[in-house]
Design a protein around this motif. Structure first.
Motif, mmCIF file in Angstrom:
data_model
loop_
_atom_site.group_PDB
_atom_site.id
_atom_site.type_symbol
_atom_site.label_atom_id
_atom_site.label_comp_id
_atom_site.label_asym_id
_atom_site.label_seq_id
_atom_site.Cartn_x
_atom_site.Cartn_y
_atom_site.Cartn_z
ATOM 1 N N TYR A 233 9.345 -2.836 -1.421
ATOM 2 C CA TYR A 233 9.834 -1.572 -0.853
ATOM 3 C C TYR A 233 8.645 -0.767 -0.320
ATOM 4 O O TYR A 233 8.670 -0.270 0.800
ATOM 5 C CB TYR A 233 10.603 -0.782 -1.909
ATOM 6 N N ALA A 234 7.593 -0.655 -1.125
ATOM 7 C CA ALA A 234 6.398 0.085 -0.708
ATOM 8 C C ALA A 234 5.727 -0.582 0.489
ATOM 9 O O ALA A 234 5.279 0.096 1.414
ATOM 10 C CB ALA A 234 5.417 0.202 -1.867
ATOM 11 N N LYS A 235 5.677 -1.908 0.486
ATOM 12 C CA LYS A 235 5.079 -2.621 1.620
ATOM 13 C C LYS A 235 5.893 -2.418 2.887
ATOM 14 O O LYS A 235 5.341 -2.234 3.968
ATOM 15 C CB LYS A 235 4.950 -4.113 1.312
ATOM 16 N N THR A 236 7.203 -2.454 2.740
ATOM 17 C CA THR A 236 8.071 -2.255 3.904
ATOM 18 C C THR A 236 7.925 -0.837 4.435
ATOM 19 O O THR A 236 7.882 -0.617 5.641
ATOM 20 C CB THR A 236 9.539 -2.546 3.533
ATOM 21 N N LYS A 237 7.830 0.116 3.539
ATOM 22 C CA LYS A 237 7.643 1.509 3.952
ATOM 23 C C LYS A 237 6.312 1.649 4.705
ATOM 24 O O LYS A 237 6.228 2.360 5.702
ATOM 25 C CB LYS A 237 7.682 2.425 2.738
ATOM 26 N N GLY A 238 5.300 0.954 4.249
ATOM 27 C CA GLY A 238 4.013 0.952 4.958
ATOM 28 C C GLY A 238 4.126 0.340 6.342
ATOM 29 O O GLY A 238 3.504 0.804 7.293
ATOM 30 N N ALA A 239 4.951 -0.694 6.455
ATOM 31 C CA ALA A 239 5.162 -1.328 7.760
ATOM 32 C C ALA A 239 5.853 -0.371 8.732
ATOM 33 O O ALA A 239 5.652 -0.453 9.937
ATOM 34 C CB ALA A 239 5.971 -2.613 7.607
#
Length: 124
Positions: free
Chosen positions: A37-43
């Motif tokens: 979720y955090a990685k996707t938000k960063g993307a």
């Protein structure tokens, strides 16, 4: 070009300045504690930054045309082709995602269920 700047500027704000606003389209709140979720938000921030680049392209292209640059049709055609590809890629991905997350269409309507099954994300 003004409309391009507004469109891409809005996307820049939505994805880069306020990436939390885009996350309900991508993943439900149930996944907030997941690592991805955090990685996707960063993307989402990266996506917003790419939209900012298209804002700059639109603005500089418009200013260049007013200054007498890009006089040849082929030059203008190349720039407009790039901007059109940007719009197409956003509509292909974002509109169906928004419609699906809003409950306006189903996964079956999108034809994505086989793809989700392939990746083990949908029940058989």
């Amino acid at each position: 070009l003004v409309v391009n700047s507004i469109w891409y500027g809005s996307a820049c704000f939505f994805f880069f300045v306020n990436p939390s606003a885009a996350m309900p389209w991508v993943a439900s709140g149930a996944y907030k504690k997941e690592h991805m979720y955090a990685k996707t938000k960063g993307a989402m921030g990266f996506l917003g930054a790419m939209n900012f680049a298209l804002v700059l392209l639109s603005v500089f292209f418009g200013r260049g045309m007013n200054a007498g640059h890009f006089e040849h049709g082929e030059e203008r055609c190349m720039i407009f082709l790039v901007l059109s590809a940007g719009h197409l890629s956003q509509f292909i991905a974002n509109v169906p995602s928004f419609l699906y997350s809003s409950g306006l269409i189903t996964a079956r309507t999108l034809g994505v269920k086989p793809v989700l099954r392939w990746y083990g994300l949908a029940p058989e």
